[in-house]
Design an enzyme around this catalytic site. Structure first.
Site, PDB file in Angstrom:
ATOM      1  N   HIS A  72       0.827  -1.220   0.000  1.00  0.00           N
ATOM      2  CA  HIS A  72       0.000   0.000   0.000  1.00  0.00           C
ATOM      3  C   HIS A  72       0.861   1.269   0.000  1.00  0.00           C
ATOM      4  O   HIS A  72       0.492   2.283   0.589  1.00  0.00           O
ATOM      5  CB  HIS A  72      -0.949   0.022   1.200  1.00  0.00           C
ATOM      6  CG  HIS A  72      -1.911  -1.115   1.233  1.00  0.00           C
ATOM      7  ND1 HIS A  72      -3.055  -1.152   0.457  1.00  0.00           N
ATOM      8  CD2 HIS A  72      -1.896  -2.290   1.927  1.00  0.00           C
ATOM      9  CE1 HIS A  72      -3.706  -2.287   0.685  1.00  0.00           C
ATOM     10  NE2 HIS A  72      -3.024  -2.989   1.561  1.00  0.00           N
ATOM     11  N   ASN A 104     -10.178  -3.390   1.656  1.00  0.00           N
ATOM     12  CA  ASN A 104      -9.776  -3.367   0.245  1.00  0.00           C
ATOM     13  C   ASN A 104     -11.002  -3.125  -0.627  1.00  0.00           C
ATOM     14  O   ASN A 104     -12.135  -3.119  -0.133  1.00  0.00           O
ATOM     15  CB  ASN A 104      -9.123  -4.696  -0.157  1.00  0.00           C
ATOM     16  CG  ASN A 104      -7.772  -4.913   0.491  1.00  0.00           C
ATOM     17  OD1 ASN A 104      -7.020  -3.968   0.721  1.00  0.00           O
ATOM     18  ND2 ASN A 104      -7.463  -6.160   0.802  1.00  0.00           N
ATOM     19  N   HIS A 123      -4.562   0.587  11.781  1.00  0.00           N
ATOM     20  CA  HIS A 123      -4.335  -0.644  12.535  1.00  0.00           C
ATOM     21  C   HIS A 123      -5.683  -1.320  12.775  1.00  0.00           C
ATOM     22  O   HIS A 123      -6.610  -0.716  13.324  1.00  0.00           O
ATOM     23  CB  HIS A 123      -3.665  -0.314  13.865  1.00  0.00           C
ATOM     24  CG  HIS A 123      -3.239  -1.514  14.663  1.00  0.00           C
ATOM     25  ND1 HIS A 123      -3.541  -2.809  14.323  1.00  0.00           N
ATOM     26  CD2 HIS A 123      -2.521  -1.600  15.816  1.00  0.00           C
ATOM     27  CE1 HIS A 123      -3.032  -3.636  15.208  1.00  0.00           C
ATOM     28  NE2 HIS A 123      -2.411  -2.934  16.137  1.00  0.00           N
TER      29      HIS A 123
END
Length: 725
Positions: free
Chosen positions: A79, A153, A344
């Site tokens: 990413h 995603n 996170h």
């Protein structure tokens, strides 16, 4: 002097010998940890039972992922190339309180600030936006209860079932280590060598090779949480949940040939599109959707809801839309915000919790460890973009780049000196507690038998596609496997594809000049490590309770709005200004962006002598950067454009990529000189037939706007219609 030179040579030779040892191949050797311990199972993390949570004591998993997380600094390992924006989320008035006590999901009066970051996965920061790749979709919620990070995603499934395989997946898809080629591409030997030995990846491969992997815009793609999570209500009752982001701009892609050309014309295409839309006030919007599954229904499906290579079809569990996200402000500093933002999966708030998905469990360990390396400090949460708007009060002190100045004598608890503060919060006071799931299982490296079906949902996905989308997947497989040099890898891939769909594998094999294997190789399904019984661990193909799912096909979820669509107007001196202005006004009223493309920059004059600003010249502009093309009349303008080879190429390429094309009566003369004109306009064409193919000639603006709303006219890709441009 000679003795010193000899000594230097000896030292140099010693370094070269050391280097040779460091780069030696592992042929014929057992897999070990960094301490030389032979590994019996490198495919399953240590769990409390086959469907249980991953155990912290799994030192093999921790060593492997820790090493992987620290491989590159400061660029993200995955990413790396991203774009971000600020905005807000607001829940709808609904009954989510019966499922969760998370206030930002239940209180419709709150606007929760957010920062969203979109990214490609495999490429470096300098790669193109238009790579065929998964897109990261991450949202940081600055809630009053603390930070909640949605880390997802634009595809709802993943390549692997267990996080212990993640370093291997990324090593395989990254540029090959001996020559650092290819960049931002899965079309090479090492990736398909890995995939061909991991049948669990086949469902995700179908998504990767579909049009979902080349979105038209970051604003026009769905987002998914991938994993199954839990929502917890005030009474402590849990409900399984799958998260979805549904874009209100619609879901659209570009053609593969178009994507390759955009990469050359404007590798920042997606990032620029997002930035300009927000700057223009065309704020991107998504609705947050949830699929809710009661604990009683956990095992009622013909797949395991904890398996991240599976979806929960919307026909079985509908998506309920519970709120909206709006992006309304661009960052002031790319580095300070978009680059330094740290997401996170473990950042959750009361009312939310995890499940025993083994991919999720491993990722929970990975993210903090990654940020420590990338941002250089345990205090990365103090960077402005990462700061919580809820008060942060704890006994954690000091460390590299500490910003907060703490006062007082105590940095521990329990204490009496500070009257016991900061104190633990009771549940009634908003204190977070983990869901009390009962676990009674053996400590084992294994995978549940419910994870063994690797093909039925890959088949479901392929069957759910339109004929055009299926052809795009076939072409993508031919392209990707055509780049694979080792025939044995291509043969293994054909074997796996044969277990998805017979038509799919036969057409891919035909394109590769190979035969479908009569007995496909069955790669071992690593469910119990090296000691597994192959007969017990092979992949199986289950039966899906549904044969097609309309929600999976982009062709079935097209938006009718043309808001923010980019329309190219080809014009030169002498253009019919009245016609141009009429069309331009109608397009802008519908929300589209109109740009004048001419032989030169500056201004042109219409047939009445009025000046018209030119946005781009043919040298800079390209049809692949636009959604539709309009050519107004005006004899002098058409005569000038007929002298421009780029004008013919612009039109032909737009036709090849199935885009709507409008032309006034005089402009049809220009089209007759193009390849399009010779192929489509010869004789006396049926006007209604032309409109059905997206060719709007001498028609009112409303007809062109309707054609643009359909996005593409894919029938032009049929063999009898297709032509080079």
């Amino acid at each position: 002097m000679e003795n010193k030179n000899q000594q230097n040579r000896k030292e140099t030779n010693k370094k070269l010998q050391d280097l040779e040892q460091d780069t030696s191949y592992a042929d014929g050797k057992f897999l070990t940890t960094n301490q030389g311990l032979k590994v019996n199972d490198d495919h399953n993390s240590l769990k409390a039972g086959e469907r249980g949570p991953t155990l912290l004591e799994d030192f093999i998993l921790r060593e492997k992922i820790t090493h992987f997380d620290h491989e590159r600094i400061p660029e993200r390992v995955v990413h790396a190339r991203g774009a971000g924006a600020h905005g807000y989320f607001q829940a709808y008035e609904n009954s989510m309180a019966q499922y969760t006590k998370a206030a930002f999901l239940t209180d419709s009066s709150r606007q929760t600030p957010i920062f969203a970051r979109f990214s490609t996965v495999g490429g470096s920061r300098g790669s193109t936006d238009l790579a065929r790749d998964v897109r990261g979709f991450a949202v940081k919620f600055y809630t009053e209860e603390g930070i909640y990070d949605f880390v997802g995603n634009n595809m709802p499934v993943f390549f692997i079932q267990d996080a212990i395989n993640f370093p291997d997946l990324i090593h395989a898809v990254k540029p090959e280590p001996h020559n650092e080629i290819p960049q931002a591409s899965s079309a090479h030997d090492t990736f398909y060598d890995f995939i061909s030995l991991m049948p669990e990846s086949m469902h995700m491969l179908m998504w990767l090779l579909s049009d979902r992997a080349i979105p038209r815009s970051l604003r026009m793609m769905e987002g998914f949480g991938v994993h199954t999570f839990r929502l917890i209500n005030e009474e402590g009752k849990a409900t399984f949940v799958k998260f979805h982001w549904k874009p209100l701009q619609g879901v659209f892609s570009v053609a593969w040939d178009e994507a390759q050309k955009i990469s050359g014309k404007n590798p920042d295409f997606h990032r620029q599109d997002l930035w300009e839309a927000i700057e223009n006030g065309d704020f991107p919007e998504w609705e947050l959707g949830v699929q809710l599954i009661s604990e009683e229904d956990e095992h009622k499906f013909d797949f395991d809801i904890l398996d991240s290579t599976k979806i929960v079809p919307e026909e079985l569990v509908p998506v309920q839309r519970i709120g909206k996200m709006v992006l309304n402000r661009n960052p002031d500093s790319y580095f300070a915000e978009t680059e330094q933002v740290a997401f996170h999966l473990g950042h959750i708030v009361p009312g939310m919790d995890f499940t025993n998905d083994p991919l999720l469990q491993g990722r929970l360990f990975s993210y903090t460890d990654t940020q420590l390396t990338r941002l250089g400090s345990p205090n990365f949460h103090e960077i402005p973009i990462n700061r919580s708007i809820a008060p942060v009060v704890n006994n954690q002190r000091d460390g590299h780049m500490r910003q907060v100045i703490n006062s007082g004598r105590t940095a521990y608890e329990p204490n009496k000196i500070a009257d016991g503060y900061p104190k633990q919060a009771k549940i009634s006071e908003g204190g977070f507690t983990s869901y009390q799931e009962r676990i009674d299982a053996k400590k084992i490296r294994a995978r549940s038998d419910s994870f063994r079906d690797h093909f039925s949902q890959a088949t479901l996905f392929f069957n759910s596609m339109s004929e055009v989308e299926q052809n795009h997947i076939i072409d993508a497989l031919r392209f990707e496997l055509g780049k694979v040099k080792l025939e044995e890898i291509r043969m293994r891939m054909l074997g796996l594809l044969s277990q998805i769909d017979a038509t799919l594998v036969s057409k891919v094999a035909e394109g590769l000049g190979m035969a479908v294997p009569s007995k496909p190789e069955s790669p071992m399904n690593f469910s119990h490590g090296a000691d597994a019984d192959p007969a017990q661990s092979e992949s199986v193909k289950g039966k899906s309770s549904i044969k097609k799912s309309e929600a999976l096909s982009m062709a079935k979820v097209v938006s009718k709005s043309i808001k923010t669509r980019q329309i190219a107007v080809l014009a030169a001196n002498g253009v019919d200004g009245d016609a141009l202005n009429t069309m331009k006004s109608a397009l802008k009223a519908a929300g589209a962006t109109v740009k004048i493309i001419a032989p030169k920059l500056g201004t042109i004059k219409d047939s009445k002598g009025n000046a018209i600003h030119v946005d781009e010249s043919f040298l800079v502009a390209a049809s692949v950067l636009f959604d539709a093309v309009y050519i107004p009349g005006g004899k002098d303008s058409i005569a000038a454009l007929e002298k421009e080879g780029d004008a013919f190429h612009f039109v032909d390429e737009a036709y090849r990529h199935c885009k709507p094309i409008a032309a006034d009566k005089e402009a049809i003369e220009l089209l007759k000189g193009s390849y399009l004109g010779k192929k489509v306009l010869s004789g006396t064409p049926d006007e209604s037939r032309l409109v059905s193919k997206g060719l709007v000639f001498n028609q009112p603006p409303a007809t062109f706007i309707d054609a643009i709303s359909k996005h593409r006219f894919w029938e032009r890709e049929k063999p009898e219609e297709k032509f080079p441009a």
